[in-house]
Motif scaffolding. Structure first.
Motif, PDB file in Angstrom:
ATOM      1  N   ARG A  94      34.249  41.453  41.208  1.00  0.00           N
ATOM      2  CA  ARG A  94      34.042  41.036  42.447  1.00  0.00           C
ATOM      3  C   ARG A  94      32.561  41.706  43.068  1.00  0.00           C
ATOM      4  NH1 ARG A  94      37.949  39.037  45.624  1.00  0.00           N
ATOM      5  NH2 ARG A  94      40.092  38.879  44.833  1.00  0.00           N
ATOM      6  N   THR A  97      29.494  39.608  41.450  1.00  0.00           N
ATOM      7  CA  THR A  97      29.518  38.141  41.904  1.00  0.00           C
ATOM      8  C   THR A  97      29.648  38.246  43.606  1.00  0.00           C
ATOM      9  OG1 THR A  97      31.854  37.750  41.781  1.00  0.00           O
ATOM     10  CG2 THR A  97      30.593  37.402  40.106  1.00  0.00           C
ATOM     11  N   HIS A  98      29.213  39.298  44.196  1.00  0.00           N
ATOM     12  CA  HIS A  98      29.386  39.499  45.353  1.00  0.00           C
ATOM     13  C   HIS A  98      30.578  38.919  46.099  1.00  0.00           C
ATOM     14  CE1 HIS A  98      24.874  40.683  46.571  1.00  0.00           C
ATOM     15  NE2 HIS A  98      24.928  40.373  45.133  1.00  0.00           N
ATOM     16  N   ASP A  99      31.585  39.249  45.651  1.00  0.00           N
ATOM     17  CA  ASP A  99      33.024  38.679  46.100  1.00  0.00           C
ATOM     18  C   ASP A  99      33.392  37.422  45.854  1.00  0.00           C
ATOM     19  OD1 ASP A  99      35.748  39.236  47.116  1.00  0.00           O
ATOM     20  OD2 ASP A  99      35.274  39.002  48.989  1.00  0.00           O
ATOM     21  N   SER A 101      31.093  34.863  45.867  1.00  0.00           N
ATOM     22  CA  SER A 101      30.259  34.252  46.868  1.00  0.00           C
ATOM     23  C   SER A 101      30.071  32.999  46.489  1.00  0.00           C
ATOM     24  CB  SER A 101      28.935  34.685  47.132  1.00  0.00           C
ATOM     25  OG  SER A 101      28.266  34.138  48.209  1.00  0.00           O
ATOM     26  N   ALA A 102      30.190  31.839  47.351  1.00  0.00           N
ATOM     27  CA  ALA A 102      29.953  30.174  47.256  1.00  0.00           C
ATOM     28  C   ALA A 102      28.479  30.329  46.881  1.00  0.00           C
ATOM     29  CB  ALA A 102      30.144  29.641  48.127  1.00  0.00           C
ATOM     30  N   SER A 103      27.534  31.256  47.206  1.00  0.00           N
ATOM     31  CA  SER A 103      26.182  31.077  46.844  1.00  0.00           C
ATOM     32  C   SER A 103      25.992  31.419  45.402  1.00  0.00           C
ATOM     33  CB  SER A 103      25.172  32.054  47.929  1.00  0.00           C
ATOM     34  OG  SER A 103      25.676  33.207  47.576  1.00  0.00           O
ATOM     35  N   TYR A 115      30.903  31.824  38.214  1.00  0.00           N
ATOM     36  CA  TYR A 115      29.756  32.392  39.140  1.00  0.00           C
ATOM     37  C   TYR A 115      28.952  32.959  38.479  1.00  0.00           C
ATOM     38  CZ  TYR A 115      33.671  31.609  42.516  1.00  0.00           C
ATOM     39  OH  TYR A 115      34.707  30.932  43.343  1.00  0.00           O
TER      40      TYR A 115
END
Length: 438
Positions: A94, A97-99, A101-103, A115
């Motif tokens: 997490r 991958t920045h939790d 993130s969709a970005s 991701y």
């Protein structure tokens, strides 16, 4: 929209997916969706993966693969044996991958979402700081934990320059994730079919074909052959130098041994790429992969997908066109006939001799009978002879340099007459096949 794969998943530990029991997915294909409780039961054994670092992979392979057998001694050039993977915690992934993130989303497939992340040098001993790709299993999807485990086992024991490197995994509660080396150029599918991407040059296409062929040849020549079973453009990833690496080993299968000619298994794969004898009988061998490789060669030549959904000119009804069937009448002809199906985005910047050889090789690989298809070792040798050819069609007069290119519509009247005069019946079939494509 690209064709969606059919991938039935076992609904139970011992029962195969039967047609009458299969659920119908939104795309009309029959699949089996495992119940959440059943998936949890089957995935419970994965918590023992951390203990596999000091145990043979073959023991797990025998238990988890449906009838497959683990390889014995390592073949030349391969790394096989105990799993050499890092076990990551869900919280760690997490974080990288920045939790989720969709970005940071790279894409989504039947397995789940992928991701981009970045691991620090101190996260694990021996693991340097680097970008990674984190694939997260969608437990509610049509692919299940068995494919996740197959990926861990195969990529955990095999190392090769043309196989994507699996760095580690996460098996925590109901979460199943895989951590790979990051491939900055993405998939071959994106470069061939997305209009927003730059045209893939001819020399690069040959390089990609050679790399993918070497990856398959490596699997096929292992002490116990490995059948990839889902070879397609979207599973060929490219690094910064356009070196091709095979990914997604969830459907890989150990091949026949001794006097056995095939293994029998459930039909799984992707429409347009799967060999006809495998679809009809469930008999699987290394020549099934050769057929799929031939389809990718035709995609490299034409810039068209293995299966396309198009509307007929007269009825306007949507229909499927198979690339292998559409191209077959043109593969054995001369350079001018072959030009009718060459990818328009190449704009004549392809080797005439190389295109003829590639078309012939694609025809051999997609032969209806498995015995007529070459082995991947021979395919690699044939492809390596095509490197460095300079006879570009645009410079030898086989492509109008100033004329706008519009795929098969950019065919001169002279070529149309030659194709039309090749025979009334044959010409009719070719025109019919050609009219089906946009």
């Amino acid at each position: 929209m690209p064709p969606r794969p059919w991938r039935p998943v076992l609904g139970g530990g011992t029962k195969c997916c039967a047609a009458e029991d299969a659920a119908v997915a939104p795309d009309g294909l029959a699949r089996c969706r495992p119940q959440q409780s059943e998936l949890s039961r089957r995935l419970a054994s994965f918590r023992r993966l951390s203990s596999l670092a000091n145990s043979p992979v073959s023991a797990t392979m025998d238990k988890q693969q449906d009838g497959g057998k683990a390889g014995g001694e390592a073949a030349a050039g391969e790394t096989a044996g105990p799993l050499q993977l890092h076990s990551f915690g869900l919280g760690e992934l997490r974080g990288v991958t920045h939790d989720f993130s969709a970005s940071f989303l790279l894409g989504e497939g039947g397995f789940g979402a992928v991701y981009k992340g970045f691991v620090d040098a101190g996260m694990r001993p021996g693991l340097g700081a680097q970008p990674v790709a984190v694939k997260q299993l969608n437990a509610a999807g049509f692919q299940g934990g068995g494919e996740w485990l197959a990926e861990v086992i195969f990529l955990g024991q095999f190392r090769h320059p043309h196989l994507v490197k699996l760095l580690g995994y996460c098996c925590e509660d109901e979460e199943r994730l895989l951590v790979y080396e990051f491939m900055p150029r993405g998939s071959l599918e994106n470069h061939l079919f997305r209009r927003i991407s730059a045209t893939l040059p001819w020399g690069t296409r040959i390089k990609v074909a050679i790399g993918a062929a070497k990856g398959l040849a490596f699997l096929h020549t292992a002490s116990t052959p490995v059948i990839y079973r889902d070879f397609k453009a979207s599973n060929i990833l490219l690094d910064s130098d356009f070196t091709a690496k095979l990914s997604d080993f969830g459907l890989a299968k150990m091949g026949p041994e001794g006097e056995e000619t095939h293994v029998t298994t459930r039909v799984m794969g992707t429409h347009g790429y799967a060999a006809p004898e495998y679809v009809q009988t469930g008999h699987l061998n290394v020549k099934s992969d050769v057929y799929s490789f031939g389809v990718v060669l035709l995609e490299l030549l034409t810039g068209r997908r293995a299966m396309e959904h198009v509307r007929g000119r007269s009825t306007h009804a949507e229909q499927q066109v198979k690339l292998v069937d559409w191209t077959r009448p043109y593969l054995s002809g001369g350079s001018r006939r072959l030009r009718c199906i060459m990818g328009g985005r190449l704009a004549g910047h392809y080797s005439v001799k190389g295109a003829r050889a590639l078309a012939q090789l694609g025809g051999q690989c997609t032969a209806p009978q498995p015995r007529d298809r070459p082995r991947m070792v021979a395919v690699v040798e044939a492809l390596e002879r095509l490197q460095g050819l300079k006879d570009m069609a645009v410079s030898v007069g086989l492509w109008p340099a100033a004329a706008p290119v519009a795929g098969r519509n950019a065919i001169s009247a002279k070529i149309r007459a030659e194709v039309k005069g090749a025979g009334a019946n044959a010409g009719s079939r070719r025109r019919s096949a050609s009219s089906k494509l946009p």
